[in-house]
Design a protein around this motif. Structure first.
Motif, PDB file in Angstrom:
ATOM      1  N   ALA A   9      33.023  33.779  47.888  1.00 51.06           N
ATOM      2  CA  ALA A   9      34.514  33.511  47.489  1.00 51.06           C
ATOM      3  C   ALA A   9      34.950  34.937  47.417  1.00 51.06           C
ATOM      4  O   ALA A   9      34.467  35.993  47.046  1.00 51.06           O
ATOM      5  N   GLY A  10      36.098  35.041  47.219  1.00 46.24           N
ATOM      6  CA  GLY A  10      37.084  35.921  46.908  1.00 46.24           C
ATOM      7  C   GLY A  10      38.535  35.894  46.578  1.00 46.24           C
ATOM      8  O   GLY A  10      38.726  34.695  46.416  1.00 46.24           O
ATOM      9  N   CYS A  11      39.245  37.006  46.490  1.00 47.72           N
ATOM     10  CA  CYS A  11      40.525  36.864  45.953  1.00 47.72           C
ATOM     11  C   CYS A  11      41.422  37.670  46.716  1.00 47.72           C
ATOM     12  O   CYS A  11      40.935  38.863  47.391  1.00 47.72           O
ATOM     13  N   VAL A  12      42.743  37.396  46.929  1.00 48.65           N
ATOM     14  CA  VAL A  12      43.652  38.211  47.417  1.00 48.65           C
ATOM     15  C   VAL A  12      44.419  38.633  46.223  1.00 48.65           C
ATOM     16  O   VAL A  12      44.950  38.235  45.548  1.00 48.65           O
ATOM     17  N   LYS A  40      35.557  40.050  48.481  1.00 43.99           N
ATOM     18  CA  LYS A  40      34.816  39.070  48.694  1.00 43.99           C
ATOM     19  C   LYS A  40      33.309  39.126  48.765  1.00 43.99           C
ATOM     20  O   LYS A  40      33.042  40.160  48.745  1.00 43.99           O
ATOM     21  N   GLY A  41      32.815  37.984  48.286  1.00 45.97           N
ATOM     22  CA  GLY A  41      31.141  38.163  48.534  1.00 45.97           C
ATOM     23  C   GLY A  41      30.647  36.942  48.373  1.00 45.97           C
ATOM     24  O   GLY A  41      31.310  35.901  47.868  1.00 45.97           O
ATOM     25  N   LYS A  42      29.243  36.902  48.635  1.00 48.76           N
ATOM     26  CA  LYS A  42      28.363  35.749  48.618  1.00 48.76           C
ATOM     27  C   LYS A  42      28.220  35.261  47.192  1.00 48.76           C
ATOM     28  O   LYS A  42      28.090  36.138  45.998  1.00 48.76           O
ATOM     29  N   LEU A  43      28.176  33.982  46.896  1.00 49.77           N
ATOM     30  CA  LEU A  43      27.842  33.430  45.712  1.00 49.77           C
ATOM     31  C   LEU A  43      26.479  33.537  45.281  1.00 49.77           C
ATOM     32  O   LEU A  43      25.499  33.032  46.163  1.00 49.77           O
ATOM     33  N   LYS A  44      26.346  33.706  43.933  1.00 53.28           N
ATOM     34  CA  LYS A  44      24.995  33.506  43.474  1.00 53.28           C
ATOM     35  C   LYS A  44      24.492  32.032  43.410  1.00 53.28           C
ATOM     36  O   LYS A  44      25.246  31.262  43.174  1.00 53.28           O
ATOM     37  N   ARG A  45      23.061  31.787  43.480  1.00 55.80           N
ATOM     38  CA  ARG A  45      22.641  30.397  43.333  1.00 55.80           C
ATOM     39  C   ARG A  45      23.169  29.697  41.990  1.00 55.80           C
ATOM     40  O   ARG A  45      23.052  30.205  41.122  1.00 55.80           O
ATOM     41  N   LEU A  50      35.015  30.093  41.673  1.00 55.39           N
ATOM     42  CA  LEU A  50      35.918  31.002  41.123  1.00 55.39           C
ATOM     43  C   LEU A  50      35.293  32.053  40.325  1.00 55.39           C
ATOM     44  O   LEU A  50      35.795  33.157  40.474  1.00 55.39           O
ATOM     45  N   ALA A  51      34.379  31.815  39.712  1.00 55.26           N
ATOM     46  CA  ALA A  51      33.602  32.843  38.749  1.00 55.26           C
ATOM     47  C   ALA A  51      33.216  33.825  39.631  1.00 55.26           C
ATOM     48  O   ALA A  51      33.125  34.990  39.324  1.00 55.26           O
ATOM     49  N   GLY A  52      32.794  33.314  40.913  1.00 54.49           N
ATOM     50  CA  GLY A  52      32.128  34.143  41.648  1.00 54.49           C
ATOM     51  C   GLY A  52      33.161  35.182  42.419  1.00 54.49           C
ATOM     52  O   GLY A  52      32.697  36.529  42.602  1.00 54.49           O
ATOM     53  N   ALA A  53      34.356  34.655  42.836  1.00 51.68           N
ATOM     54  CA  ALA A  53      35.512  35.669  43.169  1.00 51.68           C
ATOM     55  C   ALA A  53      35.747  36.373  42.289  1.00 51.68           C
ATOM     56  O   ALA A  53      36.060  37.561  42.703  1.00 51.68           O
ATOM     57  N   LEU A  54      36.049  36.210  40.983  1.00 51.78           N
ATOM     58  CA  LEU A  54      36.473  37.129  40.107  1.00 51.78           C
ATOM     59  C   LEU A  54      35.442  37.984  39.817  1.00 51.78           C
ATOM     60  O   LEU A  54      35.591  39.458  39.449  1.00 51.78           O
ATOM     61  N   ARG A  55      34.109  37.754  39.873  1.00 52.85           N
ATOM     62  CA  ARG A  55      33.121  38.768  39.883  1.00 52.85           C
ATOM     63  C   ARG A  55      33.054  39.801  40.949  1.00 52.85           C
ATOM     64  O   ARG A  55      32.973  41.201  40.747  1.00 52.85           O
ATOM     65  N   GLU A  56      33.174  39.338  42.121  1.00 53.39           N
ATOM     66  CA  GLU A  56      33.472  40.118  43.276  1.00 53.39           C
ATOM     67  C   GLU A  56      34.580  40.918  43.174  1.00 53.39           C
ATOM     68  O   GLU A  56      34.401  42.443  43.531  1.00 53.39           O
ATOM     69  N   VAL A  57      35.683  40.540  42.724  1.00 55.80           N
ATOM     70  CA  VAL A  57      36.774  41.459  42.668  1.00 55.80           C
ATOM     71  C   VAL A  57      36.542  42.451  41.785  1.00 55.80           C
ATOM     72  O   VAL A  57      36.744  43.832  41.672  1.00 55.80           O
ATOM     73  N   ALA A  58      35.853  42.337  40.553  1.00 53.69           N
ATOM     74  CA  ALA A  58      35.364  43.360  39.640  1.00 53.69           C
ATOM     75  C   ALA A  58      34.624  44.352  40.085  1.00 53.69           C
ATOM     76  O   ALA A  58      34.554  45.471  39.878  1.00 53.69           O
ATOM     77  N   GLU A  59      33.594  43.646  40.919  1.00 50.87           N
ATOM     78  CA  GLU A  59      32.377  44.811  41.502  1.00 50.87           C
ATOM     79  C   GLU A  59      33.097  45.766  42.511  1.00 50.87           C
ATOM     80  O   GLU A  59      32.696  46.907  42.606  1.00 50.87           O
ATOM     81  N   GLU A  66      43.494  37.965  36.750  1.00 51.57           N
ATOM     82  CA  GLU A  66      44.019  36.573  36.448  1.00 51.57           C
ATOM     83  C   GLU A  66      44.113  35.941  37.679  1.00 51.57           C
ATOM     84  O   GLU A  66      45.296  35.868  38.427  1.00 51.57           O
ATOM     85  N   PRO A  67      43.357  34.762  37.612  1.00 48.54           N
ATOM     86  CA  PRO A  67      43.486  33.811  38.741  1.00 48.54           C
ATOM     87  C   PRO A  67      44.713  33.017  38.818  1.00 48.54           C
ATOM     88  O   PRO A  67      45.404  32.601  37.887  1.00 48.54           O
ATOM     89  N   GLY A  68      45.207  32.773  39.944  1.00 44.19           N
ATOM     90  CA  GLY A  68      46.372  31.763  40.310  1.00 44.19           C
ATOM     91  C   GLY A  68      45.822  30.786  41.315  1.00 44.19           C
ATOM     92  O   GLY A  68      44.703  30.235  41.058  1.00 44.19           O
ATOM     93  N   ALA A  69      46.706  30.549  42.123  1.00 45.23           N
ATOM     94  CA  ALA A  69      46.555  29.316  42.878  1.00 45.23           C
ATOM     95  C   ALA A  69      45.598  29.603  44.099  1.00 45.23           C
ATOM     96  O   ALA A  69      44.934  30.667  44.454  1.00 45.23           O
ATOM     97  N   GLU A  70      44.654  28.458  44.298  1.00 45.51           N
ATOM     98  CA  GLU A  70      43.651  28.365  45.307  1.00 45.51           C
ATOM     99  C   GLU A  70      44.447  28.671  46.702  1.00 45.51           C
ATOM    100  O   GLU A  70      45.521  27.907  47.031  1.00 45.51           O
TER     101      GLU A  70
END
Length: 137
Positions: A9-12, A40-45, A50-59, A66-70
């Motif tokens: 998952a990831g974000c623009v 973007k990055g691989k999700l943890k088990r 969405l949580a994974g996408a936001l984690r990857e952005v931060a990392e 702040e997430p918006g539209a999928e």
């Protein structure tokens, strides 16, 4: 989706330019691949996409988001396995980039410049999807 599918998952990631208020999109440079992409990055088990996408952005960018539209999900093969990457539009909400082994540079670019810089053509469609989502929330 079967057990062999790589889930990611990831974000623009976007912001308004501090100079002129125009739309800017954050791209990350991954030295391992020598490419420019959206964070973007691989999700943890068991991790929510969405949580994974936001984690990857931060990392990868140091930014809170702040997430918006999928946005559209991308599907493509990697090393003979199917990969599925879910994306969201996300507005940058502050933070500071620190270069690392995984991501050594970030750029904030206009949508046109981001389309040009992205390595994978499939990632360019996400720029268009972001601009549409911001025009029609």
């Amino acid at each position: 989706m079967d057990d062999t599918t790589v889930r990611a998952a990831g974000c623009v990631l976007w912001r308004r330019s501090p100079r002129d208020g125009g739309l800017e999109i954050c791209l990350v440079h991954r030295p391992r691949y020598g490419d420019w992409s959206h964070p973007k990055g691989k999700l943890k088990r068991g991790e929510d996409a969405l949580a994974g996408a936001l984690r990857e952005v931060a990392e990868e960018t140091g930014q809170r988001a702040e997430p918006g539209a999928e946005l559209p999900t991308l599907r493509y093969p990697v090393a003979g396995r199917p990969k599925e990457v879910r994306y969201w539009a996300a507005e940058a909400a502050g933070g500071r980039f620190v270069p690392g082994d995984e991501v050594d540079r970030v750029l904030w670019l206009s949508p046109d410049a981001a389309r040009e810089r992205l390595t994978q053509p499939r990632d360019r469609d996400l720029v268009d999807a972001l601009t549409r989502s911001l025009e029609h929330p």
